[in-house]
Design a protein around this motif. Structure first.
Motif, PDB file in Angstrom:
ATOM      1  N   LEU A  69       0.837  -1.197   0.000  1.00 19.18           N
ATOM      2  CA  LEU A  69       0.000   0.000   0.000  1.00 19.18           C
ATOM      3  C   LEU A  69       0.877   1.255   0.000  1.00 19.18           C
ATOM      4  N   HIS A  70       2.006   1.174   0.696  1.00 22.60           N
ATOM      5  CA  HIS A  70       2.880   2.335   0.841  1.00 22.60           C
ATOM      6  C   HIS A  70       3.454   2.768  -0.511  1.00 22.60           C
ATOM      7  N   ALA A  73       0.670   4.173  -2.615  1.00 24.85           N
ATOM      8  CA  ALA A  73       0.340   5.546  -2.238  1.00 24.85           C
ATOM      9  C   ALA A  73       1.426   6.505  -2.713  1.00 24.85           C
ATOM     10  N   GLY A  77      -1.400   6.442  -5.917  1.00 20.44           N
ATOM     11  CA  GLY A  77      -2.570   5.583  -5.776  1.00 20.44           C
ATOM     12  C   GLY A  77      -2.886   4.722  -6.984  1.00 20.44           C
ATOM     13  N   HIS A  78      -2.061   4.814  -8.012  1.00 24.46           N
ATOM     14  CA  HIS A  78      -2.311   3.936  -9.160  1.00 24.46           C
ATOM     15  C   HIS A  78      -0.995   3.521  -9.791  1.00 24.46           C
ATOM     16  N   TYR A 107      -8.875  -3.270  -0.562  1.00 22.92           N
ATOM     17  CA  TYR A 107      -7.947  -2.153  -0.455  1.00 22.92           C
ATOM     18  C   TYR A 107      -7.452  -1.667  -1.818  1.00 22.92           C
ATOM     19  N   LEU A 124      -5.617   2.276  -5.709  1.00 19.87           N
ATOM     20  CA  LEU A 124      -5.820   2.277  -4.266  1.00 19.87           C
ATOM     21  C   LEU A 124      -7.236   2.764  -3.976  1.00 19.87           C
ATOM     22  N   THR A 125      -8.031   1.961  -3.287  1.00 15.63           N
ATOM     23  CA  THR A 125      -9.378   2.386  -2.940  1.00 15.63           C
ATOM     24  C   THR A 125      -9.348   3.323  -1.731  1.00 15.63           C
ATOM     25  N   ASP A 126     -10.505   3.926  -1.433  1.00 16.70           N
ATOM     26  CA  ASP A 126     -10.571   4.792  -0.259  1.00 16.70           C
ATOM     27  C   ASP A 126     -10.250   4.009   1.006  1.00 16.70           C
ATOM     28  N   ARG A 129      -6.527   3.486   1.146  1.00 20.16           N
ATOM     29  CA  ARG A 129      -5.804   4.691   1.544  1.00 20.16           C
ATOM     30  C   ARG A 129      -5.983   4.962   3.028  1.00 20.16           C
ATOM     31  N   TRP A 132      -3.779   2.546   5.022  1.00 24.81           N
ATOM     32  CA  TRP A 132      -2.382   2.956   4.926  1.00 24.81           C
ATOM     33  C   TRP A 132      -2.108   4.131   5.851  1.00 24.81           C
ATOM     34  N   HIS A 133      -3.003   5.123   5.800  1.00 26.81           N
ATOM     35  CA  HIS A 133      -2.762   6.343   6.537  1.00 26.81           C
ATOM     36  C   HIS A 133      -2.798   6.127   8.044  1.00 26.81           C
TER      37      HIS A 133
END
Lengths: 173, 173
Positions: A69-70, A73, A77-78, A107, A124-126, A129, A132-133
DNA sequence: GCACTGTATTTCGGTGACGAAATTTCGGCA
DNA sequence: TGCCGAAATTTCGTCACCGAAATACAGTGC
């Protein structure tokens, strides 16, 4: 004598000092500082990996999930699977496995690319994200705890020395 | 500005410098020297691991096999599984797996200890010692090539800084 | 249009690592 | 002696990873 010849005799010793002492008689040509530096890097990297694993687990993620995910991001995000392959230094087959798991958890989304139909668009879906955050601030806390003992100048010296080594590696053999 | 504020403007930049620059806008609280040092250690360790894997493969060994034999040889050719567990930073179950494979190849022998019957005596066989010794000189060559760019003083500084960090890690949280 | 080479991704089979639980033995202590 | 917690090792189930082969598509030359 077990002491490093140029250090203060009562300076604190870590595990690696003992390790080097044990090897010195077996392999006398060993440079204690090279062996010490390499061994310490290995152990520190492994330790940080374990802590990250344990830290992100509190947010319901595994280390490899978070890492994926990192970088996603970090790329806005893509990305394509081959991008992740290089960023994460993985075998192609491993990327597929990671993406499948992340897709099951909602995710990321995978849709065949319209522009190059060999490719797959990973988004990356909401939810992804958000996950990840949330886990983000946990990561790096241990790095600061450990490297925080060094002064600002020492940290820069360390980073500069390592850069010098990195440049040799990047130049290739 | 992408430059590190305290370095010479034309100093050579490695991959990590770019990496840090890319993340700086996303995560401004990031300390460039901490992030840089950690990232460089991660990449150097991975690189050395790959080179070692490839090097010992020429002698018919895998990295994890060589590492196991190496630790065993460092302890004089005999040890207990728990010794390897700490030296290699492995889970107990992983040690058993490695030893079984090495025993099948005839590189070690496992006999129940007579003195403490919970333990197992692991002994490096002649074949095991030979395999280790043949692959030995390959290992360490890359470490010297990379860290060789540093002066003797720089190497000691690097090792000393890393020891300082290690001591914090060993002290625990 | 067709073969050919190269790239992107997935599938498949096998291996090592891990956590958790079981087993055996040790060491202390009542 | 007999119990009981701790330690050393193994077994078990699971998972991520990898290499190699398979699949699908792109781009080039003829």
């Amino acid at each position: 004598m077990a002491e490093h010849p140029h250090r203060h005799p009562t300076a604190p010793r870590d595990w690696v000092d003992g390790h080097v002492d044990r090897w010195q008689p077996v392999l006398p040509e060993l440079d204690p500082d090279i062996e010490g530096a390499v061994t310490r890097m290995q152990r520190l990297v492994r330790h940080l990996g374990r802590v990250r694993e344990q830290g992100v687990a509190e947010h319901g993620l595994h280390k490899h999930e978070f890492d994926t995910l990192h970088v996603l991001a970090g790329r806005g995000g893509h990305a394509a699977p081959s991008d992740l392959r290089t960023d994460l230094n993985l075998a192609p087959a491993s990327v597929t496995g990671r993406l499948e798991a992340l897709e099951r958890r909602g995710y990321i989304s995978r849709t065949p690319s319209t522009e190059d139909r060999r490719k797959v668009d990973i988004v990356l879906t909401d939810a992804g994200r958000a996950a990840w955050h949330e886990a983000l601030d946990v990561v790096g806390r241990e790095e600061h705890r450990l490297l925080g003992v060094l002064t600002v100048e020492e940290r820069r010296t360390l980073s500069d020395l390592l850069r010098k080594v990195m440049l040799v590696q990047e130049a290739g053999g």
